[in-house]
Motif scaffolding. Structure first.
Motif, short mmCIF file in Angstrom:
data_model
loop_
_atom_site.label_atom_id
_atom_site.label_comp_id
_atom_site.label_asym_id
_atom_site.label_seq_id
_atom_site.Cartn_x
_atom_site.Cartn_y
_atom_site.Cartn_z
N ASP A 195 0.83 -1.21 0.00
CA ASP A 195 0.00 0.00 0.00
C ASP A 195 0.87 1.26 0.00
O ASP A 195 0.57 2.24 -0.69
N SER A 203 -7.10 -1.03 -4.89
CA SER A 203 -8.33 -0.68 -4.17
C SER A 203 -9.33 -1.84 -4.21
O SER A 203 -10.02 -2.10 -3.22
N SER A 259 -10.24 5.11 -5.80
CA SER A 259 -9.19 4.12 -5.55
C SER A 259 -8.47 4.41 -4.23
O SER A 259 -8.26 3.50 -3.42
N ASN A 280 -10.61 3.78 -0.96
CA ASN A 280 -10.81 2.39 -0.57
C ASN A 280 -9.52 1.71 -0.13
O ASN A 280 -9.55 0.59 0.37
N ILE A 281 -8.38 2.38 -0.33
CA ILE A 281 -7.11 1.88 0.20
C ILE A 281 -6.88 2.39 1.62
O ILE A 281 -6.42 1.65 2.49
#
Length: 415
Positions: free
Chosen positions: A20, A58, A113, A116-117
């Motif tokens: 991440d 994501s 994206s 949602n990370i």
């Protein structure tokens, strides 16, 4: 056996966190250095690959959480997109409106994206870390491509047409975002505070040499308020320090030749706004003042729906109006402008509430960026600036995570 399972889970979580980190850093670097309108083909391909990897990452988080996060940001952004899409039907130039809408859709996909990370506290910190390090990476990339002296003296290089696809204001603003992120991340990681403070100072100095008045405003506003709000005591002393620092900085920029050549003369030009009769209409300040006046005249004729997204350029020699409020009022009217700014006001309100509950540096980071953006929008068109849209969306996401106690602040832990 149980110990082995625990170790493997911990290793998996650590690997996931590192992945991440890399994805967020790559995206922020792409936004800082590669995502420019005049980017050549190979940079565009690299940028599309970064977007695709971020979107894939994501989906991994969505699958893991078994939940897609949309939240209030996307409800409001969806309404704004609908207005932007419909504006093509009454636009003076439908093609401009469609192009502007398509760009907004890509911005929304990128924000989706990221949102949602950053589904936990560690990844919120990772985002701030990525924003910080994107600055030096961008700087190194441009140094290699254009040369050290050309990037440091970006305005002179532009005047000599050495560099044509880097905007000095845009470069300076990204330096400041990096500097502020280094400072905040240093306060979150106390063991490395001094090191990150040095990085913040370096990025701040580089931003000043872009000669951008927006940058000076951003530095003074964000760092002054960060200092004032860092603690709730000794406020009188802190206000005096800020005022002394402000007047000292102005004196140095006007009286030190190097600083005067870079920014001092531009500040003097801005002060001519105090006496509009003496304003040079061909100066940078004068031309922007005339753009705002033109935009308000156009808005008065079509106040509710506007002329179509991005259509202000038709009346302004092919360029935007250099004022986000006026640009939106002309493009999508009063209705679209109110819808757009609802997200900023929600992010601001929620992070003020968090900060008041617990003097939380992360919420302070978000609310200062949003406050600064509301001020800079008088001289900046930011509604489709992807870095700012990510920060606004994550500010709202952060308040959601705090409310759901996925992120627990010290004050909550005491309860």
């Amino acid at each position: 056996m149980n110990n082995q399972r625990f170790t493997s889970k911990r290793n998996y979580r650590e690997i996931t966190f590192r992945v991440d980190n890399i994805v967020l850093l790559a995206l922020m670097f792409g936004l800082f250095a590669l995502n420019r309108t005049s980017a050549v083909a190979n940079r565009e391909y690299a940028w599309l690959v970064i977007i695709a990897v971020t979107l894939f990452r994501s989906f991994v988080h969505i699958f893991k959480n078994r939940k897609v996060y949309f939240g209030v940001y996307f409800v409001i952004q969806g309404a704004f997109l609908m207005i932007a899409f419909l504006s093509r039907y009454w636009a003076v130039s439908p093609s401009l409106s469609i192009a502007g809408f398509n760009s907004l859709v890509l911005t929304t996909v990128i924000v989706f994206s990221v949102i949602n990370i950053v589904d936990n506290e560690k990844n919120i910190k990772s985002l701030i870390w990525a924003l910080a390090w994107a600055g030096p990476l961008m700087m190194g990339y441009f140094f290699v491509k254009y040369g050290f002296s050309n990037i440091v003296n970006i305005r002179i290089a532009q005047q000599l047409e050495v560099i044509t696809d880097i905007n000095a204001n845009d470069l300076g603003i990204k330096y400041v975002i990096s500097a502020l992120s280094f400072y905040v991340y240093g306060r979150l990681e106390l063991k490395k505070r001094k090191k990150y403070l040095i990085y913040a100072v370096v990025m701040t100095v580089l931003s000043i040499f872009t000669g951008s008045r927006k940058v000076i405003l951003m530095i003074g506003f964000c760092f002054s308020l960060m200092y004032l709000f860092k603690q709730k005591r000794n406020q009188v002393f802190r206000i005096i320090v800020v005022l002394v620092g402000f007047f000292t900085a102005i004196y140095l920029m006007i009286n030190v030749p190097v600083l005067y050549d870079v920014i001092g003369h531009r500040l003097e030009e801005t002060l001519t706004l105090l006496n509009i009769d003496n304003l040079n209409p061909y100066s940078s300040t004068g031309s922007r003042f005339n753009m705002i006046r033109l935009g308000l005249e156009l808005f008065s004729k079509r106040p509710f729906l506007g002329y179509g997204l991005a259509n202000a350029a038709i009346y302004n020699g092919g360029t935007y109006l250099h004022n986000n409020y006026v640009e939106l009022l002309v493009g999508v009217g009063l209705i679209g402008t109110i819808v757009y700014y609802t997200n900023l006001l929600i992010g601001l309100k929620r992070n003020i509430r968090i900060y008041k509950t617990d003097t939380d540096v992360t919420s302070l980071f978000f609310l200062l960026i949003i406050l600064c953006l509301l001020l800079m929008d008088f001289a900046l068109v930011s509604y489709n600036t992807r870095v700012f849209q990510i920060i606004i969306a994550v500010a709202i996401r952060y308040s959601y995570l705090v409310k759901r106690r996925i992120i627990k602040l010290p004050a909550m832990k005491k309860k």
